[in-house]
Design a protein around this motif. Structure first.
Motif, mmCIF file in Angstrom:
data_model
loop_
_atom_site.group_PDB
_atom_site.id
_atom_site.type_symbol
_atom_site.label_atom_id
_atom_site.label_comp_id
_atom_site.label_asym_id
_atom_site.label_seq_id
_atom_site.Cartn_x
_atom_site.Cartn_y
_atom_site.Cartn_z
ATOM 1 N N LYS A 1 35.793 40.074 46.250
ATOM 2 C CA LYS A 1 36.270 40.316 44.887
ATOM 3 C C LYS A 1 36.690 38.987 44.267
ATOM 4 C CE LYS A 1 38.098 44.160 44.363
ATOM 5 N NZ LYS A 1 38.693 45.424 44.214
ATOM 6 N N ALA A 2 36.306 38.777 43.023
ATOM 7 C CA ALA A 2 36.630 37.540 42.308
ATOM 8 C C ALA A 2 38.150 37.356 42.258
ATOM 9 C CB ALA A 2 36.066 37.582 40.894
ATOM 10 N N TYR A 3 38.595 36.099 42.263
ATOM 11 C CA TYR A 3 40.024 35.787 42.256
ATOM 12 C C TYR A 3 40.733 36.412 41.054
ATOM 13 C CZ TYR A 3 39.058 32.169 45.821
ATOM 14 O OH TYR A 3 38.683 31.508 46.946
ATOM 15 N N TYR A 4 40.112 36.304 39.874
ATOM 16 C CA TYR A 4 40.773 36.847 38.691
ATOM 17 C C TYR A 4 40.921 38.364 38.803
ATOM 18 C CZ TYR A 4 36.810 38.974 36.231
ATOM 19 O OH TYR A 4 35.776 39.792 35.867
ATOM 20 N N GLU A 5 39.936 39.043 39.410
ATOM 21 C CA GLU A 5 40.028 40.494 39.598
ATOM 22 C C GLU A 5 41.156 40.837 40.573
ATOM 23 O OE1 GLU A 5 36.074 41.433 40.944
ATOM 24 O OE2 GLU A 5 35.407 41.944 38.927
ATOM 25 N N GLN A 6 41.311 40.022 41.620
ATOM 26 C CA GLN A 6 42.403 40.237 42.563
ATOM 27 C C GLN A 6 43.751 40.068 41.868
ATOM 28 O OE1 GLN A 6 42.121 38.398 46.527
ATOM 29 N NE2 GLN A 6 40.010 37.845 46.015
ATOM 30 N N LEU A 7 43.845 39.077 40.983
ATOM 31 C CA LEU A 7 45.092 38.847 40.260
ATOM 32 C C LEU A 7 45.386 40.012 39.313
ATOM 33 C CD1 LEU A 7 47.541 37.156 39.590
ATOM 34 C CD2 LEU A 7 46.100 35.756 38.085
ATOM 35 N N VAL A 8 44.379 40.500 38.616
ATOM 36 C CA VAL A 8 44.540 41.653 37.720
ATOM 37 C C VAL A 8 45.072 42.850 38.510
ATOM 38 C CG1 VAL A 8 43.267 43.372 36.356
ATOM 39 C CG2 VAL A 8 42.839 40.932 35.980
ATOM 40 N N LEU A 9 44.419 43.163 39.619
ATOM 41 C CA LEU A 9 44.845 44.305 40.429
ATOM 42 C C LEU A 9 46.216 44.067 41.047
ATOM 43 C CD1 LEU A 9 41.489 45.336 42.144
ATOM 44 C CD2 LEU A 9 42.786 46.626 40.441
ATOM 45 N N GLY A 10 46.484 42.836 41.448
ATOM 46 C CA GLY A 10 47.775 42.510 42.050
ATOM 47 C C GLY A 10 48.920 42.722 41.076
ATOM 48 N N ILE A 11 48.744 42.310 39.839
ATOM 49 C CA ILE A 11 49.790 42.508 38.833
ATOM 50 C C ILE A 11 49.959 43.997 38.542
ATOM 51 C CG2 ILE A 11 50.371 42.145 36.388
ATOM 52 C CD1 ILE A 11 49.268 39.248 36.763
ATOM 53 N N GLU B 1 52.263 28.023 35.900
ATOM 54 C CA GLU B 1 53.159 28.366 37.003
ATOM 55 C C GLU B 1 52.462 29.282 38.005
ATOM 56 O OE1 GLU B 1 57.089 29.838 35.785
ATOM 57 O OE2 GLU B 1 56.790 28.724 33.916
ATOM 58 N N MET B 2 51.778 30.308 37.492
ATOM 59 C CA MET B 2 51.085 31.255 38.376
ATOM 60 C C MET B 2 49.981 30.545 39.144
ATOM 61 S SD MET B 2 51.007 34.435 39.464
ATOM 62 C CE MET B 2 51.603 35.641 38.309
ATOM 63 N N LEU C 1 47.896 28.749 44.073
ATOM 64 C CA LEU C 1 46.917 27.699 44.375
ATOM 65 C C LEU C 1 45.552 28.047 43.789
ATOM 66 C CD1 LEU C 1 47.929 27.071 48.107
ATOM 67 C CD2 LEU C 1 48.706 25.818 46.071
ATOM 68 N N MET C 2 45.577 28.373 42.497
ATOM 69 C CA MET C 2 44.363 28.768 41.790
ATOM 70 C C MET C 2 44.144 27.845 40.596
ATOM 71 S SD MET C 2 44.876 32.895 41.675
ATOM 72 C CE MET C 2 43.369 33.203 40.791
ATOM 73 N N ASN C 3 42.939 27.876 40.079
ATOM 74 C CA ASN C 3 42.611 27.151 38.865
ATOM 75 C C ASN C 3 43.290 27.852 37.683
ATOM 76 O OD1 ASN C 3 41.104 26.465 36.409
ATOM 77 N ND2 ASN C 3 39.683 25.439 37.784
ATOM 78 N N PRO C 4 43.948 27.112 36.796
ATOM 79 C CA PRO C 4 44.593 27.734 35.637
ATOM 80 C C PRO C 4 43.623 28.554 34.773
ATOM 81 C CG PRO C 4 45.355 25.480 35.869
ATOM 82 C CD PRO C 4 44.237 25.668 36.865
ATOM 83 N N ASN C 5 42.364 28.154 34.710
ATOM 84 C CA ASN C 5 41.381 28.916 33.930
ATOM 85 C C ASN C 5 41.180 30.317 34.512
ATOM 86 O OD1 ASN C 5 40.899 26.811 32.105
ATOM 87 N ND2 ASN C 5 39.280 25.950 33.400
ATOM 88 N N THR C 6 41.256 30.434 35.820
ATOM 89 C CA THR C 6 41.111 31.729 36.488
ATOM 90 C C THR C 6 42.300 32.622 36.153
ATOM 91 O OG1 THR C 6 39.882 30.678 38.281
ATOM 92 C CG2 THR C 6 40.795 32.863 38.731
ATOM 93 N N VAL C 7 43.497 32.049 36.197
ATOM 94 C CA VAL C 7 44.702 32.809 35.851
ATOM 95 C C VAL C 7 44.645 33.219 34.386
ATOM 96 C CG1 VAL C 7 47.219 32.719 35.664
ATOM 97 C CG2 VAL C 7 46.072 31.674 37.637
ATOM 98 N N SER C 8 44.227 32.315 33.525
ATOM 99 C CA SER C 8 44.120 32.609 32.103
ATOM 100 C C SER C 8 43.155 33.771 31.869
ATOM 101 C CB SER C 8 43.647 31.372 31.347
ATOM 102 O OG SER C 8 43.516 31.647 29.981
ATOM 103 N N LYS C 9 42.044 33.786 32.586
ATOM 104 C CA LYS C 9 41.075 34.868 32.453
ATOM 105 C C LYS C 9 41.705 36.201 32.854
ATOM 106 C CE LYS C 9 36.413 36.259 33.800
ATOM 107 N NZ LYS C 9 35.175 35.867 34.483
#
Length: 130
Positions: free
Chosen positions: A10-20, A40-41, A46-54
């Motif tokens: 699963k893509a990192y951004y998808e994991q972050l979405v589900l995690g939140i 900060e996130m 330890l992720m790229n800020p663009n991934t968190v932004s997405k």
């Protein structure tokens, strides 16, 4: 607390979405809580800020988060968010696909219901009360 599995398919951004969403489900994040900034996130995970932004943009488009310019990003109250009929239709389609696949694998209705209950229990036993 959100964690990212670097070996997941699963893509990192998808994991972050589900995690939140999971943190909200567990009550770790409450409506009105401020979440870390993108930078900060990214630093925490330890992720790229663009991934968190997405991920944040996806959560905003799904009415899970709201960003207030100059103040930050906050968890939106569920009652404050409109019902997203398009996402509900997509979810129903996914459920339909799951039921078809389960039937093909000879998984009966009772077993599917048991899986849902097990998963619900693993998430803290909160009922689906929306």
């Amino acid at each position: 607390m959100v964690t990212i599995n670097k070996t997941s398919s699963k893509a990192y951004y998808e994991q972050l979405v589900l995690g939140i969403k999971e943190d909200i489900f567990h009550g770790l994040l409450q409506p009105g809580d401020q979440i870390p900034s993108v930078r900060e996130m990214a630093k925490q995970l330890l992720m790229n800020p663009n991934t968190v932004s997405k991920a944040y943009k996806v959560l905003e488009s799904e009415n899970v988060l709201v960003t207030v310019k100059g103040k930050g990003t906050f968890v939106r109250a569920i009652d404050d968010a409109p019902r997203d009929e398009m996402r509900i239709r997509k979810l129903k389609e996914q459920l339909s696909d799951l039921v078809i696949e389960a039937n093909h694998l000879k998984v009966d209705r009772n077993e599917l219901i048991a899986w849902i209950k097990e998963h619900e229990a693993s998430l803290g036993g909160k009922p689906y009360d929306h």
